[in-house]
Design an enzyme around this catalytic site. Structure first.
Site, PDB file in Angstrom:
ATOM      1  N   ILE A 119       6.340  -3.858  10.885  1.00 50.17           N
ATOM      2  CA  ILE A 119       5.495  -2.262  10.965  1.00 50.17           C
ATOM      3  C   ILE A 119       4.288  -2.516  10.711  1.00 50.17           C
ATOM      4  CG2 ILE A 119       7.880  -1.315  11.147  1.00 50.17           C
ATOM      5  CD1 ILE A 119       6.402   0.303   8.433  1.00 50.17           C
ATOM      6  N   ALA A 120       3.154  -3.702  10.580  1.00 54.50           N
ATOM      7  CA  ALA A 120       2.223  -3.738  10.865  1.00 54.50           C
ATOM      8  C   ALA A 120       1.317  -3.701  11.414  1.00 54.50           C
ATOM      9  CB  ALA A 120       2.093  -5.028   9.386  1.00 54.50           C
ATOM     10  N   ARG A 121       0.735  -4.987  12.064  1.00 53.86           N
ATOM     11  CA  ARG A 121       0.121  -5.486  12.496  1.00 53.86           C
ATOM     12  C   ARG A 121       0.770  -6.473  13.972  1.00 53.86           C
ATOM     13  NH1 ARG A 121      -1.195  -0.907  13.185  1.00 53.86           N
ATOM     14  NH2 ARG A 121      -3.119  -0.011  13.808  1.00 53.86           N
TER      15      ARG A 121
ATOM     16  N   GLU B 133       0.447  -7.176  22.056  1.00 52.96           N
ATOM     17  CA  GLU B 133       0.511  -5.999  23.104  1.00 52.96           C
ATOM     18  C   GLU B 133      -0.385  -4.489  23.659  1.00 52.96           C
ATOM     19  OE1 GLU B 133       1.709  -3.925  19.218  1.00 52.96           O
ATOM     20  OE2 GLU B 133       0.426  -2.067  19.158  1.00 52.96           O
TER      21      GLU B 133
ATOM     22  N   GLY C 136       0.745  -2.044  -0.141  1.00 51.21           N
ATOM     23  CA  GLY C 136       0.048   0.092  -0.016  1.00 51.21           C
ATOM     24  C   GLY C 136       1.189   1.186   0.172  1.00 51.21           C
ATOM     25  N   ARG C 137       0.070   2.361   0.626  1.00 51.56           N
ATOM     26  CA  ARG C 137       1.097   3.601   0.501  1.00 51.56           C
ATOM     27  C   ARG C 137       2.496   3.647   1.251  1.00 51.56           C
ATOM     28  NH1 ARG C 137      -4.805   5.652   1.194  1.00 51.56           N
ATOM     29  NH2 ARG C 137      -4.728   4.290   2.366  1.00 51.56           N
ATOM     30  N   ILE C 138       2.416   3.179   2.182  1.00 55.68           N
ATOM     31  CA  ILE C 138       3.998   2.919   3.254  1.00 55.68           C
ATOM     32  C   ILE C 138       4.427   2.017   2.842  1.00 55.68           C
ATOM     33  CG2 ILE C 138       4.665   2.132   5.671  1.00 55.68           C
ATOM     34  CD1 ILE C 138       1.909   3.028   6.904  1.00 55.68           C
TER      35      ILE C 138
ATOM     36  N   ARG D 192      -1.848  -8.638  -2.925  1.00 52.06           N
ATOM     37  CA  ARG D 192      -2.992 -10.146  -2.839  1.00 52.06           C
ATOM     38  C   ARG D 192      -2.952  -9.340  -4.659  1.00 52.06           C
ATOM     39  NH1 ARG D 192      -7.509  -8.401   0.457  1.00 52.06           N
ATOM     40  NH2 ARG D 192      -6.941  -6.389   0.400  1.00 52.06           N
TER      41      ARG D 192
ATOM     42  N   HIS E 146       5.331   0.221  19.221  1.00 55.21           N
ATOM     43  CA  HIS E 146       4.740   0.330  18.661  1.00 55.21           C
ATOM     44  C   HIS E 146       4.674   2.277  18.030  1.00 55.21           C
ATOM     45  CE1 HIS E 146       0.279  -0.373  16.556  1.00 55.21           C
ATOM     46  NE2 HIS E 146       0.943   0.721  15.557  1.00 55.21           N
ATOM     47  N   ILE E 147       5.454   2.670  17.715  1.00 55.98           N
ATOM     48  CA  ILE E 147       6.127   4.084  17.546  1.00 55.98           C
ATOM     49  C   ILE E 147       6.409   4.566  16.179  1.00 55.98           C
ATOM     50  CG2 ILE E 147       6.597   4.945  20.356  1.00 55.98           C
ATOM     51  CD1 ILE E 147       9.688   4.191  19.192  1.00 55.98           C
TER      52      ILE E 147
HETATM   53  C1  GLV Z   1      -0.490   2.660  13.631  1.00 58.12           C
HETATM   54  O1  GLV Z   1      -0.541   1.508  13.676  1.00 58.12           O
HETATM   55  C2  GLV Z   1      -1.896   3.351  12.807  1.00 58.12           C
HETATM   56  O2  GLV Z   1      -2.402   2.164  12.224  1.00 58.12           O
HETATM   57  O3  GLV Z   1      -1.490   3.925  12.025  1.00 58.12           O
END
Ligand code: GLV
Length: 330
Positions: free
Chosen positions: A237-239, A268, A155-157, A178, A286-287
């Site tokens: 860095i997703a979830r 978490e 996606g964007r990130i 996908r 989660h920063i």
């Molecule tokens: C952070 O995890 C967000 O979804 O913005």
């Protein structure tokens, strides 16, 4: 009598204050993380809420809070919200995309670099007073420049990370998603679609940016880790939940992959105890979006969304970043 809204967690007071021009606001300056029952109690009589990933808005909460019309999440991810249940009840959901893309990509890149060049591990060694002499193979890691960057979730990130890798570090960029991106987007971030097995086998550095859903639960577990190179790094860095943290800790301990960088964890703020004892992982709380500018922009967008969703302000009825815009058309 103005509408009443809830701001579920502490946020920048000057930004929260913008809500007070339109609504009667109950906020949470003590920043208590409420239990579901406490959240339901606070939501009574509220037409809207600013939420974060700590608040679960599901069918039970919606049923108990019939006056709720707008849930404005201060995050790009919204796996804490049952969007389908919200849509079924005509509740608009909004998130905070775009404003955090570049900041989050910076952080993903930083974690990947820290893992691959063993920055946290070597810093801990220095702080423990163990550095008594230089050695030719002390904390040797893996190069980032010129390596193959594998991105799961484009996606964007993911695209912003791809651009950093390709344009800044001369990396070969492969991704799995996908759906394959359009050739113009692929060209802009110099990335090629591959199947998931190829991604796992060929990546020197795997960065995970795929949103959490039932379909992405443990998308990277023992079987996937077994496909990776022993010299590879993994950055999430997703979830939490996209990666099987127990399987990852085992792979790190047995050096089946070289290192990992994790900003998100299953369950978490608890962290799997095995991750806390393996040396070759960099752990952050989660920063990834936490620059002052970006966190302010996220709060501001959540507030703008709530004002507009409840029919106030210059964009009344048109919240800037709806997740379920179909609700607005009904
Ligand atoms: C952070 O995890 C967000 O979804 O913005």
């Amino acid at each position: 009598m103005p509408d009443r809204v809830l701001v579920a967690r502490a946020a920048f007071p000057d930004i929260v204050d913008r809500l007070r021009a339109h609504f009667e606001v109950e906020d949470n300056p003590g920043d208590t993380v409420w239990t579901p029952a406490q959240l339901i109690e606070r939501l009574q009589g509220k037409r809207g809420a600013v939420t974060t990933g700590s608040e679960r808005i599901d069918a039970a909460v919606l049923a108990a809070c019939p006056e709720l019309e707008a849930v404005c999440n201060m995050a790009v991810g919204y796996n804490n919200i049952d969007v389908e249940a919200c849509t079924a009840r005509g509740v608009i959901v909004t998130n905070t995309p775009d404003v955090l893309t570049e900041t989050t990509a910076d952080f993903g890149f930083a974690l990947m670099m820290a893992a691959s060049r063993r920055i946290a591990e070597s810093e801990h060694y220095l702080r423990r007073g163990e550095w008594t002499q230089w050695r030719y193979d002390m904390f040797t890691g893996t190069d980032v420049h010129g390596a193959t960057l594998g991105i799961l979730g484009m996606g964007r990130i993911g695209q912003a990370i791809a651009r950093r890798g390709a344009l800044g570090f001369g990396m070969r960029v492969i991704y799995h998603n996908r759906s394959k991106l359009g050739s113009d987007v692929e060209a802009a971030c110099r990335a090629s679609w591959v199947d998931k097995h190829t991604l796992l086998r060929e990546a020197d550095h795997l960065v995970i940016v795929v949103p959490y859903s039932a379909a992405s639960h443990h998308a990277v577990g023992a079987a996937e880790l077994a496909l990776m190179k022993p010299t590879a790094t993994l950055t999430n860095i997703a979830r939490g939940g996209v990666v099987d943290d127990a399987a990852l800790a085992r792979a790190l301990r047995e050096r089946r992959i070289a290192a990992a960088g994790l900003d998100v964890f299953e369950g978490e703020p608890r962290v799997h105890p095995d991750l806390l004892t393996v040396p070759n992982v960099v752990l952050t709380p989660h920063i990834a979006s936490a620059s002052v500018t970006t966190r302010r922009a996220m709060a501001s967008l959540a507030v703008d969304n709530l004002i507009a969703a409840l029919g106030q302000g210059p964009s009344a009825g048109k919240p800037p970043t709806p997740v379920n815009p179909e609700v607005l058309r009904t």
